[in-house]
Design an enzyme around this catalytic site. Structure first.
Site: not given
Lengths: 598, 598
Positions: A439-440
């Site tokens: 994620h990110e």
């Protein structure tokens, strides 16, 4: 011994190494000195140990469930979040003007890290809430700040970031969620968002969803993306929370780890109009989002570090207590069994974890310090700090995600079969941590960001600044006899970094220049962490030299861990750098027929 | 495309590389030719895909439960196991005399691997059953074989191995389970066994537990351990299964992975007498157990490989279908998205998995071949094969456990957020695979076994044999232009292996000599797998040269993967070997005060 913080080490990194006192001496933080910081960290630890830690295993085993179109969550989660807000912790890094505590980002990161280590499933909610509030504080109108940011800062509401869609994860260019102007200055949002963490629950009065969408008629691709406030429930001018804003929860994802946090598929505008409020100017949404991305990415790296830390501390405690076997050479089977920590391979696994976790903590804390310094600086100094931070951000996001996951793997190994069961938390830390590379911005995206963008920005000034800082430490260490060898080794590794970077920059074929960007990112991260270990060893050597260091064994083990890092880890970078320097194309040079056989 | 087998590659390894036909030409396997092997593998694949694969995710989500002192298991498990037995697969590697199919071990391993890949939770039961039957076939009396081994070979009963106890995991020396002579030739077993996989269920009529215990009055330590048949239910002379043998299930462990397999805490002799039957002579139990250990450890490595393979094949299929983003350099956001496999970093992760998984498969298959060759040989040739196998066993157990777990990590990464959810099997493979470094002798134990024992045995003859075989391949490859560079690289790596080994052997301080044994094990494994990749590339190059190779892309990708391995993986061994050669003691040289800070 606590498994969510090593206070002695945290104090060492923040104050002895990074000299946080310099920041605290600024006018911005005049109300806050070292004693206040220690007090905040201590009370964060107590709260995390009292209200977050005890429910971590249960929350993992009984994650939120999708029931009758809504979400059911263990009541302890709401209790914990309310106590966190009540303690003012949602407000840590916000200015007094917004009702914040006006603490340095680096301090709030350290405090939040304890909640992450204690119960990541819960702490994700407040992390997202804070991130949303930061974005609104930076780019919202005064009205938007008052109406949406303040309740987030007070922890009364919570927040989400809605970027991904089923067909658009890493490729945000391809989002299709629409924002139609309603004619009254507001927009009507329609579309589907996926992987939305922290959404759709009822633990707070309202949820502020920050949603990327396209206004019809705008440019194609990322240049046509705008950013909207899309509250879960509509908010009247006086701040009263009213009716639902037609955001439908389609379902929850069931994950390998971080199971306590809802992860949602959401439909907007399906059951009626969903109202959105534009942030800033149209088509600048990704710019605003990316402005906040540095802090979010450093926080992800810091979260990975804290999962690593928790596993390290837990397995360290276990290795000291669990009796098993005898030292090599002890042939008498009737002699008593010894603690695990007496075995060389167990020590290696502890030292490896310490090197990974405390190295990663130094990295994230250093980036946190740069965020603070940047906010206090102006002019060229600020630009320089920004550029340095740009270069370090993909590293701070990725190096801990890789190496603290490996630390968690070792924590399991130390516990053996016990570590593989749900009776101990180490397997959960390992599962939780696996998400951080995804994620990110996924690992591969971070590599391309570093090699394809960050080391090239502003004529390579960010890179030059990093090299200058590393060189400064090398020079200081090279005159300390115990560290001179490490200084030489780091010089060699830095030269390999430079050659690899130059070779990639000189290559006209972008695809080939970036083919090994992920390896470059990892190797560069290891050089940076090697630098931070040399820095830590330098501080330790000086403390030992002045003789008033107590306990001296703490500092001696810093130097020992530095030695471990330089002998066991740093030499590995040369393989990765060589592949980048030689522009290896083994992954690119395939015919369509060959592609069938990979 | 199947995710449990790559038939083209399996055929390449077994027949084109390892020349299994030589084995099949022996009298022992006269009834079995290449066509029969192919047929067996094909039917194993069908059965595994029909009855094992469909329930894998559900079994993981609904593992066996401890209910009213017993175990409840999804009925599909029993159905699948019965079908496996019905197909004669429990009997694969046993002689005709015992009712077996008398197939080569290497073939049975390949067939069983498909069940492992399809549903590890189920296949563990039959793996343990077969292992127990092998032990009884080797060391049991004729009566014990008839009464206990035959029902296992027929798959009517199942088996377990009971070694560990709460206070004795890696340190078997410290087991305390007692076996009191009853005066009638049988024994009364009392004590507690832990981590017992496959125990306590009712899916078969009976369970044959093979239990390590100490006969009072025997020597201390491992020299006082005996081995017993302890049936779950007593067996009459005519083979009829009678009353319970007082083995109490205390509870089930809840694990991170391999969740479909019961893992039990058992008490013996708690509710009444538990009868045990001695195998072989008193106090020789560990010897018997270790005799079977090579095959069991190779099987663990092969299991790790199959979990890696399943993730590799799944992520490969996904990468070909899932559209995301555009190639670097394609600036038009309105151009269509491309499949993941078009991105260099995705290709790197696929190629890394291929290198890890197909390298590990070659390693385990080669060891399987040695098991078969050893059984067929006699005299010096047999001794040599045994010694070579002794050296390779810790490698075959550990290298796949490490590197195919890393392959599973990459499979998750290719799927991104989707890979982190329970909607796809890759996160389960990763969880399942994590156990393989722990059971059947932990990673650290394997390292000490290799460096402290195996390369020293018989004056180092096993090591010399290995080096001779590697050197032979190097010589052949060095005259093939496309492979000459790799041959040189492998020579350098082999020299580093030799120097490291010699330095450890020359060190009088055993603890220091073995301090980095785990790194030595990993580096040696990488040299061995490098050798096997060079061998594969050599076979591929010859196939391409003769021109009748179809499809040629298959062979070209073998050479490409060899190149990947030699450029991306093999150079990493030098760090590990250098630490062993230099007898690095960073993990040993700590004072008690310093120990407080790791």
């Amino acid at each position: 011994m606590s498994i969510i913080v090593d206070s002695r080490n945290l104090d060492f990194i923040l104050f002895e190494m990074l000299n946080l006192t310099d920041i605290l001496n600024s006018e911005q933080f005049a109300h806050c000195d070292r004693a206040v910081v220690t007090q905040i960290l201590d009370s964060a630890q107590r709260l995390a140990e009292d209200l977050y830690l005890p429910s971590a295993a249960r929350l993992d085993a009984s994650p939120p469930e999708f029931v009758n179109g809504g979400v059911e969550i263990m009541p302890e989660v709401q209790t914990a979040l309310a106590a966190y807000a009540e303690a003012g912790l949602s407000a840590q890094a916000f200015d007094h003007a917004l009702g914040g505590l006006q603490l340095p980002f680096s301090v709030s990161m350290a405090a939040n890290g304890m909640f992450t280590a204690a119960n990541l499933g819960i702490s994700n909610y407040s992390m997202l809430t804070t991130a949303g509030a930061h974005l609104l504080a930076a780019f919202g109108t005064e009205e938007q700040k008052a109406r949406y940011a303040v309740p987030l800062i007070e922890g009364r509401w919570s927040g989400t970031m809605c970027l991904s869609e089923p067909q658009a994860g890493s490729s945000l260019s391809d989002i299709t969620t629409r924002a139609e102007p309603a004619g009254d200055g507001t927009y009507r949002i329609s579309g589907t968002k996926m992987w939305i963490s922290g959404a759709a629950h009822h633990m707070t009065e309202n949820i502020v969803n920050l949603v990327l969408a396209k206004i019809p008629g705008g440019p194609a691709g990322v240049k046509g993306i705008s950013l909207f406030i899309v509250p879960q429930r509509l908010v009247a001018e006086d701040g009263t929370v009213g009716e639902e804003n037609n955001i439908t929860l389609v379902g929850l994802n069931h994950k390998m780890g971080q199971r306590g946090t809802t992860n949602c598929l959401l439909n907007f505008g399906e059951t009626g109009p969903t109202v959105g409020y534009l942030i800033g100017e149209p088509h600048r949404g990704l710019h605003y989002m990316f402005h906040m991305m540095n802090e979010a990415r450093i926080s992800v790296g810091h979260g990975a570090t804290m999962s690593g830390l928790a596993g390290y501390l837990y397995s360290r405690n276990y290795a000291r207590e669990r009796l098993q076997g005898r030292r090599i050479g002890q042939k008498d089977p009737q002699s008593p069994q010894v603690p695990l920590v007496e075995h060389a391979d167990i020590r290696r696994m502890l030292l490896a974890q310490k090197a990974q976790v405390e190295g990663a903590l130094a990295l994230c804390s250093y980036c946190g310090l740069l965020v603070d310094q940047q906010a206090l600086a102006d002019g060229n100094e600020r630009d320089d700090l920004t550029l340095l931070l740009e270069v370090l951000t993909p590293i701070a996001k990725s190096w801990p995600s890789e190496h603290c996951l490996e630390a968690n793997k070792l924590a399991i190994q130390i516990l053996g079969g016990a570590g593989y069961t749900l009776d101990h938390p180490v397997e959960r830390f390992y599962r939780d941590n696996r998400l951080n590379h995804i994620h990110e911005g996924a690992y591969g995206i971070q590599g391309i960001d570093l090699l394809g963008r960050k080391v090239r920005m502003a004529g390579g000034r960010g890179r030059d600044l990093l090299v200058a800082r590393i060189t400064e430490t090398i020079e200081q260490a090279s005159v300390v006899p115990a560290l001179a060898d490490f200084a030489r080794q780091l010089t060699t590794a830095l030269e390999a970094f430079q050659r690899a970077t130059d070779a990639s920059l000189a290559c006209d074929n972008q695809e080939r220049a970036l083919a090994n960007a992920t390896l470059y990112l990892d190797a560069t991260g290891t050089v940076v962490v090697g630098w931070l270990w040399l820095w830590q060893a330098l501080v330790a050597a000086r403390a030992l030299e002045t003789g008033d260091a107590a306990p001296s064994a703490f500092y001696e083990m810093k130097i020992t861990t530095c030695r471990y890092f330089f002998r066991y880890v740093l030499p590995l970078v040369h393989t990765g750098f060589a592949l980048v320097e030689e522009l290896d194309d083994v992954c690119l040079s395939w015919t369509p027929e060959q592609l069938e056989f990979v």
